[in-house]
Design a protein around this motif. Sequence first.
Motif, short mmCIF file in Angstrom:
data_model
loop_
_atom_site.label_atom_id
_atom_site.label_comp_id
_atom_site.label_asym_id
_atom_site.label_seq_id
_atom_site.Cartn_x
_atom_site.Cartn_y
_atom_site.Cartn_z
N LEU A 36 0.83 -1.20 0.00
CA LEU A 36 0.00 0.00 0.00
C LEU A 36 0.86 1.26 0.00
O LEU A 36 0.64 2.18 -0.79
CB LEU A 36 -0.94 0.00 1.20
CG LEU A 36 -1.82 1.24 1.37
CD1 LEU A 36 -2.76 1.41 0.19
CD2 LEU A 36 -2.59 1.16 2.68
N ILE A 61 -4.41 3.03 6.37
CA ILE A 61 -5.33 3.70 5.44
C ILE A 61 -5.71 5.07 5.95
O ILE A 61 -5.82 6.03 5.18
CB ILE A 61 -6.57 2.81 5.19
CG1 ILE A 61 -6.16 1.58 4.37
CG2 ILE A 61 -7.67 3.58 4.48
CD1 ILE A 61 -7.22 0.53 4.24
N ILE A 72 -8.36 5.68 -1.63
CA ILE A 72 -8.37 4.26 -1.27
C ILE A 72 -9.82 3.86 -1.09
O ILE A 72 -10.52 4.37 -0.21
CB ILE A 72 -7.54 4.00 -0.01
CG1 ILE A 72 -6.08 4.43 -0.27
CG2 ILE A 72 -7.62 2.53 0.38
CD1 ILE A 72 -5.18 4.34 0.94
#
Length: 106
Positions: A36, A61, A72
Amino acid sequence: MYKIAVLGDYNSIYGFAALGLDTFPVEDPQEGREKLNRLAADEYAVIYITEQLAEQLSAEISRYSETLIPAIIQIPGISGNTGAGIENVKKSVETAVGSDILFSNE
């Protein structure tokens, strides 16, 4: 030029390659976290992530929630829809327009 990625377990994301999206299967949360961060640094404007993996990477996140890029977006995996993806979209819309657009006064 910005790109679009799909991140999650192999069985949930392999079909997205047929749509021309870059797929990145991961085996565990640590590998997902590293991937990520790499994708975010590598000009991916949109990163689709399975709800199951997103749940395990919620702290990571949240680091990107205040940035414009990458967006995202959670998607259901093969194990089913947890509702987390639609809930996050709903929260984003509420923030943008100032009210719950799915609320009904009936």
